[in-house]
Design a protein around this motif. Structure first.
Motif, PDB file in Angstrom:
ATOM      1  N   GLU A 350       0.876  -1.174   0.000  1.00 27.51           N
ATOM      2  CA  GLU A 350       0.000   0.000   0.000  1.00 27.51           C
ATOM      3  C   GLU A 350       0.907   1.216   0.000  1.00 27.51           C
ATOM      4  O   GLU A 350       1.761   1.371   0.883  1.00 27.51           O
ATOM      5  CB  GLU A 350      -0.918  -0.001   1.213  1.00 27.51           C
ATOM      6  N   ILE A 351       0.725   2.093  -0.996  1.00 21.65           N
ATOM      7  CA  ILE A 351       1.658   3.187  -1.249  1.00 21.65           C
ATOM      8  C   ILE A 351       0.912   4.509  -1.323  1.00 21.65           C
ATOM      9  O   ILE A 351      -0.118   4.611  -2.011  1.00 21.65           O
ATOM     10  CB  ILE A 351       2.412   2.934  -2.574  1.00 21.65           C
ATOM     11  N   ASP A 352       1.415   5.519  -0.622  1.00 24.23           N
ATOM     12  CA  ASP A 352       0.920   6.876  -0.805  1.00 24.23           C
ATOM     13  C   ASP A 352       1.382   7.329  -2.193  1.00 24.23           C
ATOM     14  O   ASP A 352       2.594   7.443  -2.432  1.00 24.23           O
ATOM     15  CB  ASP A 352       1.506   7.774   0.284  1.00 24.23           C
ATOM     16  N   ILE A 358       5.831   3.685   1.029  1.00 22.11           N
ATOM     17  CA  ILE A 358       5.095   2.481   1.422  1.00 22.11           C
ATOM     18  C   ILE A 358       4.543   2.724   2.818  1.00 22.11           C
ATOM     19  O   ILE A 358       5.300   3.031   3.752  1.00 22.11           O
ATOM     20  CB  ILE A 358       6.005   1.246   1.414  1.00 22.11           C
ATOM     21  N   VAL A 359       3.220   2.601   2.968  1.00 19.47           N
ATOM     22  CA  VAL A 359       2.594   2.857   4.271  1.00 19.47           C
ATOM     23  C   VAL A 359       2.087   1.570   4.926  1.00 19.47           C
ATOM     24  O   VAL A 359       1.753   1.568   6.115  1.00 19.47           O
ATOM     25  CB  VAL A 359       1.455   3.890   4.147  1.00 19.47           C
ATOM     26  N   TRP A 360       1.997   0.491   4.174  1.00 21.74           N
ATOM     27  CA  TRP A 360       1.622  -0.820   4.716  1.00 21.74           C
ATOM     28  C   TRP A 360       2.093  -1.866   3.724  1.00 21.74           C
ATOM     29  O   TRP A 360       2.153  -1.606   2.510  1.00 21.74           O
ATOM     30  CB  TRP A 360       0.103  -0.920   4.905  1.00 21.74           C
ATOM     31  N   GLN A 361       2.438  -3.039   4.250  1.00 17.22           N
ATOM     32  CA  GLN A 361       2.805  -4.113   3.341  1.00 17.22           C
ATOM     33  C   GLN A 361       2.459  -5.451   3.956  1.00 17.22           C
ATOM     34  O   GLN A 361       2.321  -5.582   5.179  1.00 17.22           O
ATOM     35  CB  GLN A 361       4.289  -4.074   3.000  1.00 17.22           C
ATOM     36  N   TYR A 362       2.326  -6.456   3.086  1.00 16.59           N
ATOM     37  CA  TYR A 362       2.173  -7.842   3.540  1.00 16.59           C
ATOM     38  C   TYR A 362       3.226  -8.692   2.849  1.00 16.59           C
ATOM     39  O   TYR A 362       3.394  -8.626   1.622  1.00 16.59           O
ATOM     40  CB  TYR A 362       0.779  -8.406   3.227  1.00 16.59           C
ATOM     41  N   THR A 363       3.954  -9.474   3.647  1.00 19.79           N
ATOM     42  CA  THR A 363       4.848 -10.500   3.138  1.00 19.79           C
ATOM     43  C   THR A 363       4.593 -11.759   3.961  1.00 19.79           C
ATOM     44  O   THR A 363       3.851 -11.724   4.956  1.00 19.79           O
ATOM     45  CB  THR A 363       6.333 -10.107   3.269  1.00 19.79           C
TER      46      THR A 363
END
Length: 470
Positions: A350-352, A358-363
């Protein structure tokens, strides 16, 4: 899968080229134990379901058997259509004269006949016509006969626009001056009216100099022997958003966002001028020299994305609205090829889109596993859900799941409908469980009275789960 706790269907996996079978033991409320690397036997259907924490909905996808299905989160099939699609996609009733249960599908396919239809492709089957079918599978709209050569050649995306027209992504083949390939497989956008006529077009090859490639990179692109030189894999309206409300016209709701897997960039097209007005990529900071996974701290500047899919602006009303959500495959891509992490784990980012942070990520690490346990180097998608969870299709292995913002997996489903085939060299049977794209669908999209269940499915701990001999 039907809804009693600890009930599984078991299917043998015969195709050894199939990627690892989804870390099925990421538990709702227990220690995580993950089966690594390609088991041949594993559960299919729903393997995890916590109705109290999941966003409860249907899911729509096309199986390998060329049947499109609507399932609830227990895995029960609510509806089937004898059509496939790339993708099969649901239509908002507000854009279908109030009719519930309408979807976009492939109506007719034809075999390619050489480079005039599908240059450089191993699989030559193309979509002759695509269309809208109702809940009962009756076609109510179609496109194909008005396309160049009478063949739609739609691929990767299709959606209904607020004005009643339909936006779709397609291919067209022709020679381009300066390109090494005799013909390129260009990506084009069509806006098609209710009569099936093209009323607006856009071709990627007309805008290569607006993307930000250097002269050397353009030389690599034009010198490529791969006719599918950009491989655009999604196309969507930007949609209403706060950036535009605040005066940033790049994010006008009727502008179009798309991404190029091979070109390794995401871009926004100004609908009126046809110019590209915003890009992410093709240049990113490389991964660390030792090939390790990049930082998981957020916010931080965007780092190396590669081979991405399903870029979109999160719609108004959803958590993260206005941000960019994209499935970063970390697959081979770019001119020149991007340097990706050594272990190859994928990410959802999730990118502004203004600060490009990057403001959120999933790995895989977000759920307590090694990063490489979440991996799909091609296809796949992700969608933000109303309760803040994120829906993910790990397409290469046909695994759909929901994660909370903290990375807890609260629902998981493995596609039980493989494509069955035969190995061209050995004649051995093959199975392929991959799913290009899956979509969460709200309950009220379906006709009133369509059944659904919300029965919890709590998996056993993998370390203690055994099959018994007869």
């Amino acid at each position: 899968m039907a809804g009693t706790t600890h009930r599984f269907s078991i299917e043998a996996l015969l195709d050894t080229s199939f990627s690892r079978a989804a870390c099925t033991a990421v538990l709702v409320s227990a220690a995580t134990v993950c089966a690594s690397a390609e088991p041949s036997v594993y559960p299919t259907g729903t393997t995890i379901y916590d109705p109290a924490r999941a966003y409860n909905s249907y899911v729509l996808f096309a199986g390998g058997d060329d049947v499109s299905r609507l399932v609830d989160l227990t895995g029960k099939v609510a509806r089937e259509w004898k059509y496939t699609g790339q993708p099969v996609a649901f239509i908002d009733p507000a854009l279908a004269d109030g009719a519930r249960g309408h979807i976009f599908v492939t109506l007719e396919s034809v075999e390619g006949r050489g480079t005039d239809l599908t240059p450089g492709r191993v699989q030559t089957r193309v979509r002759k016509s695509v269309g809208e079918v109702d809940w009962d599978g009756k076609p109510v709209w179609s496109f194909g006969s008005a396309a160049p050569g009478g063949v739609a050649r739609q691929h990767h995306d299709i959606s209904r626009l607020p004005n009643g027209n339909t936006l779709l992504l397609a291919n067209i083949s022709y020679p381009l001056p300066g390109f090494a390939a005799p013909q390129v497989l260009d990506d084009v956008a069509y806006e098609v009216n209710p009569d099936g006529e093209i009323v607006w077009t856009w071709a990627a090859s007309d805008h290569l100099d607006e993307i930000g490639f250097t002269a050397d990179e353009l030389k690599l692109i034009k010198g490529s022997k791969n006719p599918d030189y950009l491989h655009v894999n999604d196309l969507k309206p930007v949609g209403p958003n706060h950036w535009y409300d605040e005066g940033d016209t790049r994010f006008a709701p009727d502008n179009l966002i798309f991404d190029s897997r091979n070109g390794n960039f995401i871009a926004i097209i100004d609908r009126k001028t046809r110019k590209i007005v915003w890009t992410l990529g093709p240049h990113f900071p490389p991964v660390s020299e030792d090939g390790s996974t990049t930082s998981r701290k957020v916010p931080r500047p965007v780092d190396q994305i590669s081979g991405q899919h399903d870029a979109q602006i999160i719609p108004k009303g959803l958590p993260g609205a206005g941000n960019l959500l994209v499935f970063d495959n970390q697959g081979e891509a770019g001119y020149p090829r991007a340097s990706v992490t050594y272990t190859g784990g994928s990410r959802v980012l999730e990118i502004d889109p203004v600060s490009k942070q990057i403001v959120w990520q999933y790995t895989g690490a977000s759920s307590g596993n090694p990063g490489w346990t979440f991996r799909s180097t091609h296809i796949s998608n992700a969608r933000r859900l109303p309760n803040g969870n994120t829906f993910i299709d790990e397409g290469q292995i046909g695994r759909f799941f929901q994660v909370t913002p903290e990375g807890d997996i609260v629902w998981e489903y493995l596609n039980p409908y493989p494509r069955r085939g035969k190995d061209a060299e050995t004649g051995r049977p093959t199975l392929n469980y991959s799913v290009y794209r899956a979509q969460p669908v709200p309950y009220d999209w379906a006709p009133e009275g369509t059944p659904h269940a919300e029965t919890a499915v709590a998996p056993p701990e993998n370390a203690g789960f055994r099959l018994t001999s007869k």
